[in-house]
Motif scaffolding. Structure first.
Motif, PDB file in Angstrom:
ATOM      1  N   GLU A 100       0.823  -1.197   0.000  1.00 25.99           N
ATOM      2  CA  GLU A 100       0.000   0.000   0.000  1.00 25.99           C
ATOM      3  C   GLU A 100       0.865   1.259   0.000  1.00 25.99           C
ATOM      4  OE1 GLU A 100      -3.781  -1.837   2.521  1.00 25.99           O
ATOM      5  OE2 GLU A 100      -2.074  -0.932   3.558  1.00 25.99           O
ATOM      6  N   SER A 101       1.991   1.209   0.705  1.00 28.26           N
ATOM      7  CA  SER A 101       2.872   2.368   0.793  1.00 28.26           C
ATOM      8  C   SER A 101       3.566   2.683  -0.523  1.00 28.26           C
ATOM      9  CB  SER A 101       3.926   2.136   1.885  1.00 28.26           C
ATOM     10  OG  SER A 101       3.308   1.896   3.132  1.00 28.26           O
ATOM     11  N   LEU A 102       3.879   1.643  -1.324  1.00 27.02           N
ATOM     12  CA  LEU A 102       4.563   1.850  -2.601  1.00 27.02           C
ATOM     13  C   LEU A 102       3.593   2.028  -3.766  1.00 27.02           C
ATOM     14  CD1 LEU A 102       7.466  -0.769  -2.274  1.00 27.02           C
ATOM     15  CD2 LEU A 102       7.545   1.693  -1.861  1.00 27.02           C
ATOM     16  N   GLN A 103       2.310   1.905  -3.487  1.00 27.76           N
ATOM     17  CA  GLN A 103       1.296   1.967  -4.536  1.00 27.76           C
ATOM     18  C   GLN A 103       1.336   3.291  -5.288  1.00 27.76           C
ATOM     19  OE1 GLN A 103      -0.915  -0.741  -5.176  1.00 27.76           O
ATOM     20  NE2 GLN A 103      -1.215   0.411  -7.071  1.00 27.76           N
ATOM     21  N   GLY A 104       1.664   4.348  -4.624  1.00 26.43           N
ATOM     22  CA  GLY A 104       1.670   5.659  -5.268  1.00 26.43           C
ATOM     23  C   GLY A 104       2.959   6.000  -5.978  1.00 26.43           C
ATOM     24  N   ARG A 105       3.972   5.126  -5.903  1.00 22.11           N
ATOM     25  CA  ARG A 105       5.240   5.382  -6.589  1.00 22.11           C
ATOM     26  C   ARG A 105       5.129   4.964  -8.066  1.00 22.11           C
ATOM     27  NH1 ARG A 105       8.869   5.165  -2.020  1.00 22.11           N
ATOM     28  NH2 ARG A 105       7.519   5.585  -0.219  1.00 22.11           N
ATOM     29  N   ASP A 106       6.052   5.425  -8.863  1.00 23.47           N
ATOM     30  CA  ASP A 106       6.067   5.029 -10.276  1.00 23.47           C
ATOM     31  C   ASP A 106       7.021   3.857 -10.476  1.00 23.47           C
ATOM     32  OD1 ASP A 106       8.802   6.324 -11.598  1.00 23.47           O
ATOM     33  OD2 ASP A 106       8.057   7.393  -9.810  1.00 23.47           O
ATOM     34  N   LEU A 161       4.605  -6.464  -6.885  1.00 21.96           N
ATOM     35  CA  LEU A 161       4.525  -7.748  -6.197  1.00 21.96           C
ATOM     36  C   LEU A 161       5.912  -8.350  -6.010  1.00 21.96           C
ATOM     37  CD1 LEU A 161       2.874 -10.057  -4.998  1.00 21.96           C
ATOM     38  CD2 LEU A 161       2.631 -10.993  -7.320  1.00 21.96           C
ATOM     39  N   ARG A 162       6.738  -8.286  -7.039  1.00 27.27           N
ATOM     40  CA  ARG A 162       8.075  -8.864  -6.948  1.00 27.27           C
ATOM     41  C   ARG A 162       8.933  -8.117  -5.921  1.00 27.27           C
ATOM     42  NH1 ARG A 162      11.458 -12.300  -9.055  1.00 27.27           N
ATOM     43  NH2 ARG A 162      13.671 -11.788  -9.356  1.00 27.27           N
ATOM     44  N   VAL A 163       8.873  -6.793  -5.960  1.00 30.44           N
ATOM     45  CA  VAL A 163       9.691  -5.989  -5.040  1.00 30.44           C
ATOM     46  C   VAL A 163       9.267  -6.203  -3.590  1.00 30.44           C
ATOM     47  CG1 VAL A 163      10.203  -3.630  -4.310  1.00 30.44           C
ATOM     48  CG2 VAL A 163      10.334  -4.233  -6.721  1.00 30.44           C
ATOM     49  N   THR A 164       7.982  -6.150  -3.323  1.00 42.69           N
ATOM     50  CA  THR A 164       7.522  -6.285  -1.927  1.00 42.69           C
ATOM     51  C   THR A 164       7.782  -7.673  -1.380  1.00 42.69           C
ATOM     52  OG1 THR A 164       5.279  -6.778  -2.743  1.00 42.69           O
ATOM     53  CG2 THR A 164       5.763  -4.495  -2.132  1.00 42.69           C
ATOM     54  N   THR A 165       7.627  -8.693  -2.210  1.00 41.53           N
ATOM     55  CA  THR A 165       7.895 -10.068  -1.758  1.00 41.53           C
ATOM     56  C   THR A 165       9.352 -10.218  -1.365  1.00 41.53           C
ATOM     57  OG1 THR A 165       6.139 -10.932  -3.199  1.00 41.53           O
ATOM     58  CG2 THR A 165       7.781 -12.512  -2.399  1.00 41.53           C
ATOM     59  N   GLY A 172      12.984   2.505   0.149  1.00 40.92           N
ATOM     60  CA  GLY A 172      11.655   1.988   0.436  1.00 40.92           C
ATOM     61  C   GLY A 172      11.426   1.647   1.896  1.00 40.92           C
ATOM     62  N   LEU A 173      12.335   2.089   2.764  1.00 37.77           N
ATOM     63  CA  LEU A 173      12.207   1.773   4.192  1.00 37.77           C
ATOM     64  C   LEU A 173      11.274   2.752   4.917  1.00 37.77           C
ATOM     65  CD1 LEU A 173      15.942   0.959   4.989  1.00 37.77           C
ATOM     66  CD2 LEU A 173      14.038  -0.662   4.985  1.00 37.77           C
ATOM     67  N   VAL A 174      11.090   3.913   4.335  1.00 36.00           N
ATOM     68  CA  VAL A 174      10.270   4.947   4.947  1.00 36.00           C
ATOM     69  C   VAL A 174       9.255   5.447   3.933  1.00 36.00           C
ATOM     70  CG1 VAL A 174      10.293   7.303   5.841  1.00 36.00           C
ATOM     71  CG2 VAL A 174      12.000   5.680   6.616  1.00 36.00           C
ATOM     72  N   ALA A 175       8.030   5.664   4.405  1.00 35.46           N
ATOM     73  CA  ALA A 175       6.973   6.253   3.578  1.00 35.46           C
ATOM     74  C   ALA A 175       6.366   7.420   4.340  1.00 35.46           C
ATOM     75  CB  ALA A 175       5.921   5.203   3.251  1.00 35.46           C
ATOM     76  N   LYS A 176       5.464   8.132   3.689  1.00 33.75           N
ATOM     77  CA  LYS A 176       4.771   9.206   4.393  1.00 33.75           C
ATOM     78  C   LYS A 176       3.316   9.243   3.959  1.00 33.75           C
ATOM     79  CE  LYS A 176       6.107  13.028   1.283  1.00 33.75           C
ATOM     80  NZ  LYS A 176       6.527  14.439   1.253  1.00 33.75           N
ATOM     81  N   ALA A 177       2.452   9.639   4.910  1.00 30.11           N
ATOM     82  CA  ALA A 177       1.010   9.704   4.653  1.00 30.11           C
ATOM     83  C   ALA A 177       0.359  10.525   5.749  1.00 30.11           C
ATOM     84  CB  ALA A 177       0.409   8.304   4.615  1.00 30.11           C
TER      85      ALA A 177
END
Length: 548
Positions: free
Chosen positions: A6-12, A37-41, A114-119
């Motif tokens: 969910e956190s990476l969903q908004g990235r390109d 899917l590949r990256v998060t797994t 990808g260790l930190v996100a913001k929302a």
């Protein structure tokens, strides 16, 4: 908090390729969903997480640890203030400048890994932007132990607690004094005597008594609650004050800081601030001396916004009364927020018996603190053991002086104080003087000499018979002697006095004390001397004469 996907969903897709490069993930997919899917797994495999964490710089580890200590999230403004900025840029500029190759901060380095996100998340103050570690990724990050996470600062060095000021219950005695003063309309001159820490002023204690329900809206003692408080055993009375302080939204320590003047219509939340501070103190091992400076420094690093919604350091207008400067901005944290922490520890928590304080040898500056032997009970709302019993007698003297010891029952001293003029006060003794004026004032408040005598007979070892007789005579006849300040005129002969009595100065003359001695009314000394000169007699003033 959102998970990693969910956190990476908004990235390109380009951002995913940058993350994959740091993690050593081969990413050939051109479809965003497949790439995600590949990256998060791969990122959520424990070996991969550990390998990446081991490759972080010390600054990057500290920033990630800071988030982990706070359950994986911190206000974005606070996080970037401590660990550096994230440069905002579009896809084209990012791909051209490649900021991930030379990040300007730990925050930027963690962002591109990808260790930190913001929302934005909901808070009691409204929606607020946070930095966070995705929930499923946080489970794999083990940089600190729970014990290390909770505590702020370090154990004090022996030199920092060379002089000990143990917790005391003297605030109960000061409360008795202030209640009596308010009832009599007496203005207390200054701070109450203390052993260490911040000065307890009548104004601060007044606020605490109001928060405890002992004063009405006009600031006068409420009779029944005040009676119950004064008659309670010391442990019960102390826990009442502690509980009232602990849960009060009106008792506002920030607005009590010496030399600081809050201005404007902004509001702070003293209750939430106080409870956060108590939470930090609860992690300190019982009986362990703790460094005050290290505690404040650690709080500044790890949770500086403990009293500031959304890390706002600009909308609170607080003026330094010594310099006139407004202390706005994070650069004034030590002077405002750090000062508040020091005040809480060396002020209310010490006055109320929760903390012991200590200082280096030969110094008055508090450098260490520990939870007192009463702390656990007081903070849990239980009367602590070991407080003294109020069983000392009143000393009644034949010269109409009354002496109450600190452990004279507070309700007795409160009543005695209403009959007397107040004299000298020490840390262990209160002196009072019975006078016609004080007795008259007491009578106007509905008190009687018979009540005073009953109080003395019950709570003093012996009442001098001469004092009993004097009180009974006053009750029947009123004042039978008085002392006053007067200007005395002495002339050389009866003839001079007669001439003066027959002159226009007669209206300035008072009571005749002898053939050649009379009093002069205030402010008339020069007029009388002028009249004497006109009659052919020169006079002089000896010593200081008011209105001369």
């Amino acid at each position: 908090m959102p998970n990693l996907a969910e956190s990476l969903q908004g990235r390109d897709l380009g951002h995913l390729r940058i993350i994959a490069e740091f993690w050593g993930i081969e990413l050939a997919e051109d479809d965003f969903k497949e790439a995600l899917l590949r990256v998060t797994t791969a990122m959520l495999s424990s070996p991969g997480v550990n390998e990446l964490l081991n490759g972080l710089s010390q600054a990057e580890k500290e920033a990630l640890t800071d988030l982990a200590r706070h359950s994986g999230r911190l206000a974005w403004a606070h996080f970037t203030r401590l660990h550096g900025e994230l440069r905002e840029m579009g896809v084209a500029k990012r791909d051209r400048d490649m900021p991930y190759k030379q990040p300007v901060s730990a925050v930027e380095a963690l962002w591109y890994r990808g260790l930190v996100a913001k929302a934005f998340f909901d808070t009691p103050a409204g929606a607020e932007e946070f930095a966070y570690i995705p929930d499923d990724l946080l489970k794999h990050i083990h940089l600190v132990t729970p014990e290390e996470t909770a505590r702020l600062g370090r154990q004090a060095f022996a030199t920092e607690y060379a002089q000990v000021a143990p917790a005391r219950d003297h605030i109960l005695d000061h409360a008795c004094t202030l209640l009596a003063a308010l009832r009599l309309g007496i203005s207390l001159p200054g701070p109450f005597a203390g052993q260490a820490g911040e000065e307890l002023t009548p104004a601060i204690l007044n606020s605490l008594l109001a928060a405890s329900g002992l004063l009405d809206t006009s600031g006068m003692p409420v009779p029944e609650p005040a009676r119950v408080f004064l008659e309670a055993r010391r442990g019960e009375a102390l826990v009442q004050l502690v509980s009232s302080w602990k849960h009060s939204a009106q008792f506002n320590e920030l607005r009590m800081l010496p030399n600081l003047s809050p201005e404007g219509n902004w509001k702070n939340d003293p209750l939430s601030t106080r409870l956060r501070m108590l939470g930090h103190l609860a992690t300190i091992p019982p009986g362990t001396w703790w460094s005050l400076d290290s505690f404040i420094d650690a709080l500044k690093r790890r949770n500086p916004d403990f009293q500031r919604p959304a890390g706002d350091y600009d909308s609170w207008f607080i003026r330094d009364t010594r310099s006139g400067e407004f202390l706005r901005g994070f650069e004034h944290w030590d002077e405002v927020d750090g000062r508040l922490v020091r005040f809480l520890i060396t002020g209310p928590l010490y006055w109320l018996g929760v903390l012991d304080l200590a200082s280096p040898e030969g110094s008055q500056q508090v450098s260490a603190f520990r939870l007192s032997c009463w702390a656990q009970d007081l903070l849990a709302g239980r009367p602590p053991r070991g407080l003294p019993v109020e069983n000392e007698a009143v000393i009644a003297r034949s010269d109409a002086r009354l002496i109450a010891r600190r452990l004279t029952p507070r309700r007795v001293r409160y009543q005695l104080a209403r009959f007397c003029e107040w004299g000298k006060e020490t840390s262990d003794e209160y002196q009072y003087q019975l006078t016609p004026g004080a007795l008259t004032h007491a009578r106007k408040q509905g008190l009687s000499v018979s009540q005073l005598l009953a109080l003395l007979n019950q709570h003093s070892k012996a009442v001098p018979p001469s004092l009993v007789k004097a009180l009974e005579r006053w009750d029947k006849n009123g004042s039978e002697a008085r002392m006053e300040k007067s200007i005395i005129l002495r002339v050389a002969s009866v003839e001079v006095m007669q001439l003066l009595r027959n002159s226009r100065a007669d209206r300035f003359l008072g009571e005749l004390l002898g053939p050649t001695i009379t009093t002069i009314k205030p402010g008339a000394a020069q007029k009388v001397l002028g009249t004497l000169a006109e009659l052919g007699y020169l006079g002089e003033i000896r010593g200081e004469v008011e209105d001369s």
